[in-house]
Enzyme design. Structure first.
Site, PDB file in Angstrom:
ATOM      1  CG  LEU A  30      31.273  72.153  37.989  1.00  0.00           C
ATOM      2  CD1 LEU A  30      32.944  71.929  37.889  1.00  0.00           C
ATOM      3  CD2 LEU A  30      30.853  71.514  39.159  1.00  0.00           C
ATOM      4  CG  HIS A  31      30.240  73.698  31.896  1.00  0.00           C
ATOM      5  ND1 HIS A  31      30.897  74.729  32.426  1.00  0.00           N
ATOM      6  CD2 HIS A  31      30.626  73.352  30.741  1.00  0.00           C
ATOM      7  CE1 HIS A  31      31.807  74.867  31.683  1.00  0.00           C
ATOM      8  NE2 HIS A  31      31.671  74.047  30.670  1.00  0.00           N
TER       9      HIS A  31
END
Length: 186
Positions: free
Chosen positions: A144-145
């Site tokens: 995730l980012h």
């Protein structure tokens, strides 16, 4: 980084026919096209750059700020100058899998990034978002980012719209230093 604009044809090996088009050569983008720095699988040990970056120095990893559960880092392949990401240290793919502490750090880093970008570069607005899964456009779906993309009035012109090319006026190392210096004190 080599950037050159020319209306001359590429004459390597005698190939090319001159035409009226200007060409902006950005060979550094080939790394992105070929998938450089993309993991080979879903596990942290599969070459996830977001898992490797925290072990680097801030300068080498382009890290802007480290929090307890997440960090802010410049995007190697930015949409606009100053494009950065808030990334949890833990290798997790889905927003719903974040702990409360990780969620708070990602949110706090996003807010701090907006302040730093306004201070350092006078950003007029932002695109902020998560691409969940490769079908949603995530280049690295396994980790995730959250993207923070600064925007300015008139920043979208013919280059990205027609030419599918971004012109970035500053090297990433210089952008990192400018934003790190402008980052608000906790």
């Amino acid at each position: 980084m080599l950037i050159s604009m020319t209306s001359e044809p590429e004459l390597q090996n005698g190939v090319g026919v001159q035409d009226s088009f200007q060409r902006l050569w950005t060979p550094h983008r080939m790394a992105y096209i070929k998938g450089e720095n993309k993991p080979s699988g879903p596990e942290p040990t599969d070459g996830c750059p977001f898992c490797a970056i925290p072990a680097m120095t801030d300068e080498d990893g382009l890290i802007l700020r480290r929090a307890e559960h997440a960090y802010a880092v410049l995007n190697l392949y930015p949409y606009n100058g100053g494009h950065l990401m808030a990334v949890p240290y833990r290798h997790v793919a889905d927003y719903t899998e974040l702990t409360a502490a990780e969620t708070l750090d990602v949110a706090a880093l996003t807010k701090q990034a907006m302040v730093a970008l306004r201070t350092a570069s006078g950003a007029h607005g932002f695109n902020i978002g998560l691409n969940q899964g490769s079908v949603a456009g995530a280049g690295i779906a396994a980790h995730l980012h959250q993207h923070v993309v600064p925007r300015w009035g008139g920043d979208t012109n013919f280059m990205p719209v027609i030419g599918h090319t971004r012109v970035l006026p500053q090297l990433l190392a210089d952008t990192r230093k400018m934003l790190a210096d402008a980052w608000p004190v906790d």
